[in-house]
Write an enzyme that holds these catalytic residues in place. Sequence first.
Site, PDB file in Angstrom:
ATOM      1  N   ASP A  85       0.861  -1.421  -0.043  1.00 41.15           N
ATOM      2  CA  ASP A  85       0.104   0.123   0.000  1.00 41.15           C
ATOM      3  C   ASP A  85       0.746   1.374  -0.133  1.00 41.15           C
ATOM      4  O   ASP A  85       1.681   1.555   0.546  1.00 41.15           O
ATOM      5  CB  ASP A  85      -0.836  -0.022   1.178  1.00 41.15           C
TER       6      ASP A  85
ATOM      7  N   GLU B  94       0.813  -0.459  -5.076  1.00 44.02           N
ATOM      8  CA  GLU B  94      -0.073   0.561  -5.450  1.00 44.02           C
ATOM      9  C   GLU B  94       0.700   1.676  -6.119  1.00 44.02           C
ATOM     10  O   GLU B  94       1.697   2.064  -5.864  1.00 44.02           O
ATOM     11  CB  GLU B  94      -0.613   1.001  -4.251  1.00 44.02           C
TER      12      GLU B  94
END
Length: 605
Positions: free
Chosen positions: A255, A325
């Site tokens: 993330d 991401e």
Amino acid sequence: MGAANKNSKFQQFCTGNTCSFTLVVIIAAVIALSCVIIFTDKDLREKRQYDPSDLEWWKKTIVYQIYPRSFKDSGSDGIGDIKGITSKLDYLVYLGVGAIWISPFYKSPMRDFGYDVANYTEIDPMFGSMVDFDELMNETKKRDIKVILDFVPNHTSNESKWFIESRKMNPEYKDYYVWADGKRKGKTYEPPNNWISVFGGSAWKFDRDFRYQYYYHAFLDSQPDLNLRNPKVRKELENALKFWLDKGVAGFRVDAFKMAFEVKNISLDEDLPHLKQGEKSVFTDEQNHSYTTNLPEIYSVISDWRKMFEKYKEKDGVSRFMTTESYGLSSDMVNKYYEAGSLPFNFDLIMKVNKSCDGLCFKTIIEGALESLPSDAWPNFVMGNHDRPRVADRMGTDMIDVMNMLLLTLPGTPTCYYGDELGMGDVYYTFNETQDPYGRNYGPSGYTKFSRDPERSPMLWDTSIQAGFTTGIPWLRVHPLHSRTNVKVERYTNRNTHIKVYKKVSDIRKLPSFQNPNIQFSYTDDNFLSYIRTAEGRPKYLVILNVDAASKIGSIADFSKEPVSSTRGEVVAMTGTVDLAFGSVIDLTQIKLQRGQGLVVKVHH
């Protein structure tokens, strides 16, 4: 005279049956020898027919994202949990899913619903226990489903032991986070620079209770950024990864990793838009964040993790998946992620495709994504996630099947979001109903622009009052139209529903013709996008999608020319409103489809 006699005898010989028979024998022997060579020479045989069996597992499967709070509640507290996921694994098998990516379920105060981690190796009781997780791993293994976890290395919760001790200047944890003195302004202090938070406002928070310094938070002020320049911090994160790998996890989605490093010189201001009096800053990827995002140190960390993953592969022969991401990355940055050992998510189908996109627009976007990759890079496409409006809302409900057909027939690894196979839409929530801190930060007048709650609504399982998600009150209200859009209604019917289309194309993408990184675009115009998926020695499949952005009356086109090179084909998949029978043979010179309709055709030769 002797030579003439010899020629005469030869001509007489070859005019008879003996010569013809001899020639047939010779030709048959050559053919037989060729067959023996082909079928006994493994290398030659493999060259003549593409075999994807040696591909790594993540190159052959669909990655299905589960937002655990919203997938299935095994009890009645209104919040999805690990047991709920386990109870629905057979549904995922039905869909043809081979890997699930689970959003965070770690110990957390839940100010950002799990993306504020208090402990990387504990499960929050809200989601269950480690026993529940072990059971999930056992059950997924039985069904050959790989588990990918969401990993959040950029920041922790401010309730993490690490942060609590860092505030107290404990020598062990003192430099675990990004701390800086403020700038003196009269009798007070102000943040050390103008850096802004993704969630709006300054990215600095003053600790007036302990350190009398500012700490940096790229997101909420309850999510202090870790200092990844500290080797101890990197070791802590590595240990957390190992903990889950040892439990059988097959990979990680990393993330917000572009935020993992900041420049060492904290005094530097970024070149950001000037704010009017009382105006709140808004973070965008188009702004210049060169001091806080995509710093080159990122790649060495990814490389170190990849080396660690390879050691696990050496033990059991199974590759570990790592995706990052990757919003707002240049093609050069994307390539560096690949080189370091990660597969950066491709968000083009989310960020670049919209309702105004026609066939030529789709082709340009897809070609651009594929052509910019390094020659040995495996492609991937993402259709939806927990941070962006659902495809049904971005593209329109009439485009659900076509978009799923597109995702599952493009080259590379597809990632989909729970419920998109159903055609789930976003849910409108009032400000008082809104849970997402990103939305609430902008108040009643601005929350709808930033809230991510609409795409995080509970999964729709059946027609019951809470759509089969929970027997209690759900943490977010279920979609008001759940009685007609849900798994039970769509799965157990004779109609070619969204789920049926998804499953059919999911089965087709397991064929060797689709399990490779190659694509040939066929006839494409304002109305149609079409392309060929094939491989050496394998059947040729033609995908035809009407993505007309302007008209709904239908269009006709000839798809028989190069690279199709055939006038006939067999329908093997179609969107729900196409009036054809599976297996029917159609004329490729005049295909008529309306906007939102699509076909997968096995080309005849």
